[in-house]
Write a protein that holds these residues in place. Sequence first.
Motif, PDB file in Angstrom:
ATOM      1  N   THR A 136       0.262  21.666   3.699  1.00  0.00           N
ATOM      2  CA  THR A 136       0.528  20.470   2.902  1.00  0.00           C
ATOM      3  C   THR A 136       0.720  19.269   3.828  1.00  0.00           C
ATOM      4  OG1 THR A 136       2.943  20.726   2.904  1.00  0.00           O
ATOM      5  CG2 THR A 136       1.710  21.880   1.169  1.00  0.00           C
ATOM      6  N   GLY A 137       0.663  18.093   3.241  1.00  0.00           N
ATOM      7  CA  GLY A 137       0.875  16.879   4.010  1.00  0.00           C
ATOM      8  C   GLY A 137       2.253  16.821   4.655  1.00  0.00           C
ATOM      9  N   PRO A 138       3.342  17.068   3.896  1.00  0.00           N
ATOM     10  CA  PRO A 138       4.665  17.061   4.516  1.00  0.00           C
ATOM     11  C   PRO A 138       4.791  18.055   5.669  1.00  0.00           C
ATOM     12  CG  PRO A 138       4.882  16.922   2.142  1.00  0.00           C
ATOM     13  CD  PRO A 138       3.429  17.174   2.421  1.00  0.00           C
ATOM     14  N   MET A 139       4.111  19.203   5.573  1.00  0.00           N
ATOM     15  CA  MET A 139       4.136  20.162   6.680  1.00  0.00           C
ATOM     16  C   MET A 139       3.529  19.548   7.944  1.00  0.00           C
ATOM     17  SD  MET A 139       2.955  23.807   5.058  1.00  0.00           S
ATOM     18  CE  MET A 139       3.946  24.711   3.885  1.00  0.00           C
ATOM     19  N   ILE A 140       2.402  18.862   7.776  1.00  0.00           N
ATOM     20  CA  ILE A 140       1.743  18.240   8.928  1.00  0.00           C
ATOM     21  C   ILE A 140       2.642  17.166   9.524  1.00  0.00           C
ATOM     22  CG2 ILE A 140      -0.243  16.870   9.670  1.00  0.00           C
ATOM     23  CD1 ILE A 140      -1.890  18.277   7.499  1.00  0.00           C
ATOM     24  N   THR A 141       3.271  16.374   8.670  1.00  0.00           N
ATOM     25  CA  THR A 141       4.165  15.322   9.156  1.00  0.00           C
ATOM     26  C   THR A 141       5.341  15.916   9.920  1.00  0.00           C
ATOM     27  OG1 THR A 141       3.572  13.842   7.332  1.00  0.00           O
ATOM     28  CG2 THR A 141       5.644  13.404   8.459  1.00  0.00           C
ATOM     29  N   THR A 142       5.929  16.978   9.384  1.00  0.00           N
ATOM     30  CA  THR A 142       7.049  17.625  10.065  1.00  0.00           C
ATOM     31  C   THR A 142       6.616  18.178  11.413  1.00  0.00           C
ATOM     32  OG1 THR A 142       8.110  18.192   7.964  1.00  0.00           O
ATOM     33  CG2 THR A 142       8.774  19.448   9.894  1.00  0.00           C
ATOM     34  N   ILE A 173       0.848  -1.182   0.000  1.00  0.00           N
ATOM     35  CA  ILE A 173       0.000   0.000   0.000  1.00  0.00           C
ATOM     36  C   ILE A 173       0.886   1.235   0.000  1.00  0.00           C
ATOM     37  CG2 ILE A 173      -1.713   1.326   1.294  1.00  0.00           C
ATOM     38  CD1 ILE A 173      -2.851  -1.204   0.162  1.00  0.00           C
ATOM     39  N   THR A 174       0.716   2.088  -0.990  1.00  0.00           N
ATOM     40  CA  THR A 174       1.471   3.336  -1.073  1.00  0.00           C
ATOM     41  C   THR A 174       0.545   4.498  -0.765  1.00  0.00           C
ATOM     42  OG1 THR A 174       2.926   2.397  -2.770  1.00  0.00           O
ATOM     43  CG2 THR A 174       2.927   4.783  -2.518  1.00  0.00           C
ATOM     44  N   VAL A 175       0.809   5.161   0.334  1.00  0.00           N
ATOM     45  CA  VAL A 175      -0.013   6.286   0.759  1.00  0.00           C
ATOM     46  C   VAL A 175       0.658   7.573   0.315  1.00  0.00           C
ATOM     47  CG1 VAL A 175      -1.091   7.467   2.707  1.00  0.00           C
ATOM     48  CG2 VAL A 175      -0.831   4.981   2.749  1.00  0.00           C
ATOM     49  N   GLY A 176       0.080   8.199  -0.689  1.00  0.00           N
ATOM     50  CA  GLY A 176       0.566   9.484  -1.174  1.00  0.00           C
ATOM     51  C   GLY A 176      -0.602  10.455  -1.224  1.00  0.00           C
ATOM     52  N   GLY A 188       3.974   8.347   1.938  1.00  0.00           N
ATOM     53  CA  GLY A 188       4.064   9.253   3.078  1.00  0.00           C
ATOM     54  C   GLY A 188       4.154   8.540   4.412  1.00  0.00           C
ATOM     55  N   VAL A 189       3.634   7.315   4.484  1.00  0.00           N
ATOM     56  CA  VAL A 189       3.709   6.548   5.721  1.00  0.00           C
ATOM     57  C   VAL A 189       5.166   6.315   6.111  1.00  0.00           C
ATOM     58  CG1 VAL A 189       3.179   4.320   6.778  1.00  0.00           C
ATOM     59  CG2 VAL A 189       1.502   5.427   5.337  1.00  0.00           C
ATOM     60  N   SER A 190       6.027   6.155   5.131  1.00  0.00           N
ATOM     61  CA  SER A 190       7.438   5.906   5.409  1.00  0.00           C
ATOM     62  C   SER A 190       8.056   7.081   6.173  1.00  0.00           C
ATOM     63  CB  SER A 190       8.202   5.678   4.104  1.00  0.00           C
ATOM     64  OG  SER A 190       7.661   4.589   3.384  1.00  0.00           O
ATOM     65  N   ALA A 191       7.651   8.295   5.808  1.00  0.00           N
ATOM     66  CA  ALA A 191       8.187   9.475   6.485  1.00  0.00           C
ATOM     67  C   ALA A 191       7.592   9.641   7.879  1.00  0.00           C
ATOM     68  CB  ALA A 191       7.916  10.725   5.643  1.00  0.00           C
ATOM     69  N   ALA A 192       6.298   9.340   8.022  1.00  0.00           N
ATOM     70  CA  ALA A 192       5.626   9.522   9.312  1.00  0.00           C
ATOM     71  C   ALA A 192       5.943   8.411  10.304  1.00  0.00           C
ATOM     72  CB  ALA A 192       4.115   9.606   9.087  1.00  0.00           C
ATOM     73  N   LYS A 193       6.259   7.219   9.807  1.00  0.00           N
ATOM     74  CA  LYS A 193       6.655   6.069  10.619  1.00  0.00           C
ATOM     75  C   LYS A 193       5.647   5.800  11.736  1.00  0.00           C
ATOM     76  CE  LYS A 193      11.498   6.604   9.382  1.00  0.00           C
ATOM     77  NZ  LYS A 193      12.880   6.857   9.839  1.00  0.00           N
ATOM     78  N   ASP A 194       6.118   5.753  13.001  1.00  0.00           N
ATOM     79  CA  ASP A 194       5.257   5.346  14.114  1.00  0.00           C
ATOM     80  C   ASP A 194       4.062   6.264  14.319  1.00  0.00           C
ATOM     81  OD1 ASP A 194       6.862   3.224  14.574  1.00  0.00           O
ATOM     82  OD2 ASP A 194       7.816   4.004  16.381  1.00  0.00           O
ATOM     83  N   ALA A 224       8.271   0.063   3.256  1.00  0.00           N
ATOM     84  CA  ALA A 224       8.882  -0.030   1.932  1.00  0.00           C
ATOM     85  C   ALA A 224      10.341   0.438   1.985  1.00  0.00           C
ATOM     86  CB  ALA A 224       8.102   0.795   0.929  1.00  0.00           C
ATOM     87  N   GLU A 225      11.200  -0.228   1.235  1.00  0.00           N
ATOM     88  CA  GLU A 225      12.631   0.039   1.279  1.00  0.00           C
ATOM     89  C   GLU A 225      13.171   0.793   0.064  1.00  0.00           C
ATOM     90  OE1 GLU A 225      14.583  -3.686   1.794  1.00  0.00           O
ATOM     91  OE2 GLU A 225      13.659  -4.104   3.744  1.00  0.00           O
ATOM     92  N   LEU A 226      12.450   0.769  -1.045  1.00  0.00           N
ATOM     93  CA  LEU A 226      13.021   1.284  -2.292  1.00  0.00           C
ATOM     94  C   LEU A 226      12.672   2.737  -2.584  1.00  0.00           C
ATOM     95  CD1 LEU A 226      12.455  -1.833  -4.593  1.00  0.00           C
ATOM     96  CD2 LEU A 226      14.432  -1.257  -3.181  1.00  0.00           C
ATOM     97  N   GLY A 227      11.777   3.331  -1.792  1.00  0.00           N
ATOM     98  CA  GLY A 227      11.427   4.739  -1.983  1.00  0.00           C
ATOM     99  C   GLY A 227      10.899   5.017  -3.376  1.00  0.00           C
ATOM    100  N   ASN A 228      11.306   6.151  -3.937  1.00  0.00           N
ATOM    101  CA  ASN A 228      10.814   6.560  -5.257  1.00  0.00           C
ATOM    102  C   ASN A 228      11.349   5.704  -6.400  1.00  0.00           C
ATOM    103  OD1 ASN A 228       9.316   8.678  -4.148  1.00  0.00           O
ATOM    104  ND2 ASN A 228      11.022  10.118  -4.304  1.00  0.00           N
TER     105      ASN A 228
END
Length: 321
Positions: free
Chosen positions: A216-222, A129-132, A263-269, A297-301
């Motif tokens: 933006t989503g990345p802003m919320i994650t940060t 599952i890729t959450v973007g 995006g899940v990869s960046a947000a992690k736990d 996921a390990e391979l990223g983009n």
Amino acid sequence: MGLSIGIDVGGTKIAAGVVGPDGKIGARTHRDTPADSVDQTAKAIIDAAAELIADHEIEAVGIGAAGFVSADRSTVLFAPNLAWRDEPLGARVGDALKVPVVVENDANAAAWGEFAFGAARDVQDMVCITVGTGIGGGVVLGGEMLRGAHGVGAELGHMRVVPGGHRCGCGARGCWEQYASGRALVREGRAQADSGSLAAAQMLSVCGITDSAELTGPMITTAATQGDPCAVELLDDLGRWLGEGLASIVTLFDPSLIVLGGGVSAAKDLVTKSALVAFERNLPAKANRPHPPFGIAELGNDAGIIGAADLARLEAPEPRQ
């Protein structure tokens, strides 16, 4: 087995790379995506591949494209962000390059990359599952990509989870990606800010903005990684929706591993903890069935490039004369 080319066609960029049988990317190139022109998009794909072919002995080319791809892996039936409608992309590119070409759904390509060379390389049954901005999905069962009778299966993000819910870009209401994606995260964050919530106002301040339209989503994650309570709650809620949907996915496919990317990869736990709790709470007959673990996921983009190239190597038709 020799080299193949993987091409990931996005809404703004076409990324291409030469991939070996070990899944490693060598030479790379890219082009801008002229998304409003079928002919110019095909030309950009051909140009990128031709640049790489000029310096390498290539066996096949794999193209990962968002949308519905025909069962023969050649025609793009429909693409949501590009002008393709019943576009014979495989034949067009193959005729120009004189090498075998395989077209694949981009989420399938990314899932295959993780299956063959990434987080799921040690299993035979997996769901990726890729959450973007939305939710992309791919399913591998018994070592084979699940595509369905017409090539358009495993559109997991469009599984309905809320009857009569938010309108989705596909035209239906209540699709999973309207609740467990980056788009949903931003929508909820902006709604809280516009409601006058002091917590949301603090989140905007942490993000360095005052206008909710800039969120933006990345802003919320940060902000969440910095401990902002509103951002943490938003990601926790997204995780709950993600876990609830995954419980249904596992009921359907019984994988031995669930791979989470995007995006899940960046947000992690911040997402996966609540996703796991909701998943285990909603899994039918949970006391009497195995619970597949979550993997990141390990391979990223690069997953789409690697997966498209490997699928082309495995499935390419005979070269055109």
